[in-house]
Motif scaffolding. Structure first.
Motif, PDB file in Angstrom:
ATOM      1  N   UNK A  10      44.257  52.550  40.666  1.00 11.30           N
ATOM      2  CA  UNK A  10      44.944  52.668  39.373  1.00 11.30           C
ATOM      3  C   UNK A  10      45.714  51.385  39.088  1.00 11.30           C
ATOM      4  N   UNK A  11      46.448  50.882  40.084  1.00 12.31           N
ATOM      5  CA  UNK A  11      47.185  49.622  39.912  1.00 12.31           C
ATOM      6  C   UNK A  11      46.240  48.489  39.547  1.00 12.31           C
ATOM      7  N   UNK A  12      45.106  48.427  40.215  1.00  8.99           N
ATOM      8  CA  UNK A  12      44.159  47.342  39.959  1.00  8.99           C
ATOM      9  C   UNK A  12      43.585  47.431  38.545  1.00  8.99           C
ATOM     10  N   UNK A  13      43.344  48.634  38.058  1.00  8.09           N
ATOM     11  CA  UNK A  13      42.893  48.797  36.666  1.00  8.09           C
ATOM     12  C   UNK A  13      43.994  48.336  35.708  1.00  8.09           C
ATOM     13  N   UNK A  14      45.232  48.690  36.008  1.00 10.25           N
ATOM     14  CA  UNK A  14      46.364  48.256  35.172  1.00 10.25           C
ATOM     15  C   UNK A  14      46.441  46.741  35.150  1.00 10.25           C
ATOM     16  N   UNK A  15      46.373  46.115  36.312  1.00 11.66           N
ATOM     17  CA  UNK A  15      46.450  44.654  36.394  1.00 11.66           C
ATOM     18  C   UNK A  15      45.295  43.999  35.642  1.00 11.66           C
ATOM     19  N   UNK A  16      44.126  44.601  35.727  1.00 15.74           N
ATOM     20  CA  UNK A  16      42.966  44.065  35.031  1.00 15.74           C
ATOM     21  C   UNK A  16      43.156  44.126  33.512  1.00 15.74           C
ATOM     22  N   UNK A  17      43.609  45.270  33.015  1.00 15.35           N
ATOM     23  CA  UNK A  17      43.794  45.461  31.569  1.00 15.35           C
ATOM     24  C   UNK A  17      44.926  44.587  31.032  1.00 15.35           C
ATOM     25  N   UNK A  18      45.962  44.380  31.802  1.00 19.39           N
ATOM     26  CA  UNK A  18      47.092  43.566  31.329  1.00 19.39           C
ATOM     27  C   UNK A  18      46.710  42.111  31.076  1.00 19.39           C
ATOM     28  N   UNK A  19      45.571  41.685  31.588  1.00 19.53           N
ATOM     29  CA  UNK A  19      45.126  40.312  31.348  1.00 19.53           C
ATOM     30  C   UNK A  19      44.438  40.162  30.000  1.00 19.53           C
ATOM     31  N   UNK A 155      42.057  37.037  36.846  1.00 21.76           N
ATOM     32  CA  UNK A 155      41.833  37.409  38.232  1.00 21.76           C
ATOM     33  C   UNK A 155      41.090  38.740  38.236  1.00 21.76           C
ATOM     34  N   UNK A 156      40.070  38.850  39.052  1.00 23.38           N
ATOM     35  CA  UNK A 156      39.317  40.091  39.131  1.00 23.38           C
ATOM     36  C   UNK A 156      39.963  40.997  40.175  1.00 23.38           C
ATOM     37  N   UNK A 157      40.526  42.094  39.724  1.00 22.84           N
ATOM     38  CA  UNK A 157      41.158  43.051  40.620  1.00 22.84           C
ATOM     39  C   UNK A 157      40.239  44.220  40.927  1.00 22.84           C
ATOM     40  N   UNK A 158      39.095  44.230  40.273  1.00 19.76           N
ATOM     41  CA  UNK A 158      38.134  45.301  40.471  1.00 19.76           C
ATOM     42  C   UNK A 158      36.874  44.687  41.047  1.00 19.76           C
ATOM     43  N   UNK A 159      36.462  45.167  42.185  1.00 17.36           N
ATOM     44  CA  UNK A 159      35.236  44.632  42.771  1.00 17.36           C
ATOM     45  C   UNK A 159      34.040  45.221  42.042  1.00 17.36           C
ATOM     46  N   UNK A 160      32.923  45.268  42.667  1.00 15.71           N
ATOM     47  CA  UNK A 160      31.698  45.753  42.017  1.00 15.71           C
ATOM     48  C   UNK A 160      31.764  47.226  41.651  1.00 15.71           C
ATOM     49  N   UNK A 161      32.805  47.915  42.098  1.00 15.33           N
ATOM     50  CA  UNK A 161      32.884  49.357  41.820  1.00 15.33           C
ATOM     51  C   UNK A 161      33.499  49.648  40.463  1.00 15.33           C
ATOM     52  N   UNK A 162      33.346  48.773  39.484  1.00 14.07           N
ATOM     53  CA  UNK A 162      33.887  48.994  38.138  1.00 14.07           C
ATOM     54  C   UNK A 162      33.368  50.309  37.598  1.00 14.07           C
ATOM     55  N   UNK A 163      34.159  51.347  37.788  1.00 18.66           N
ATOM     56  CA  UNK A 163      33.695  52.660  37.376  1.00 18.66           C
ATOM     57  C   UNK A 163      34.254  53.097  36.032  1.00 18.66           C
TER      58      UNK A 163
END
Length: 169
Positions: A10-19, A155-163
């Motif tokens: 969840x944190x990684x999705x948040x960090x990804x979207x904030x960019x 920065x990519x916080x989500x690996x290949x598992x972008x679900x």
């Protein structure tokens, strides 16, 4: 800063979207939370925790300096005696024309960026900084901007598992 675990999914999705662009609406975090499919308060709590842990230093706009009337810029490096690094860094950081100020493990230990309306403004501020710090001109590397190249740093916080989405937190 506290001891922290690595950000969860969840944190990684948040960090990804904030960019991405933050919406210019009355409640931008509510809009972001809707996009993430989590409650707004969960988003705000997690952002506070990420900030408390030092993972997120801040959320701020990226400004286009030329459109703000700042058409000149330079990168400056100074040879600074080790015992004066903090003192001189504080003086440099006090100038509103300075946007970045950082230390390097190098003969030129302090580096900073300086922006101004024109080249003369930059020369004036740099002379003032040198005068107030006592750093001689022979201990300065001044690297004026020749051409500005903007890179969209993400920065990519989500690996290949972008679900896509993850439901609730």
């Amino acid at each position: 800063m506290t001891n922290h675990a690595l950000p969860d999914m969840v944190d990684r999705h948040i960090l990804d979207v904030l960019q991405d662009d933050i919406p210019l609406v009355p409640r931008p975090f509510a809009a972001i939370a809707r996009r993430l499919k989590i409650p707004e308060q969960v988003l705000l709590d997690r952002l506070q925790r990420l900030q408390d842990e030092g993972i997120v230093r801040g959320i701020s706009p990226v400004l286009e300096s030329r459109l703000m009337g700042l058409s000149a810029a330079t990168l400056v490096a100074l040879h600074v005696p080790e015992e004066r690094i903090r003192e001189i860094a504080a003086i440099i950081s006090s100038y509103p024309e300075v946007s970045h100020n950082f230390r390097r493990d190098h003969n030129y230990a302090l580096w900073f960026t300086l922006s101004g309306k024109n080249e003369e403004d930059i020369r004036r501020v740099l002379r003032e900084i040198l005068r107030s710090t006592g750093i001689p001109a022979t201990d300065v590397l001044n690297l004026p901007t020749v051409r500005k190249l903007k890179v969209d740093v993400r920065f990519s916080f989500l690996s290949d598992e972008r679900e896509g989405t993850f439901g609730s937190a």
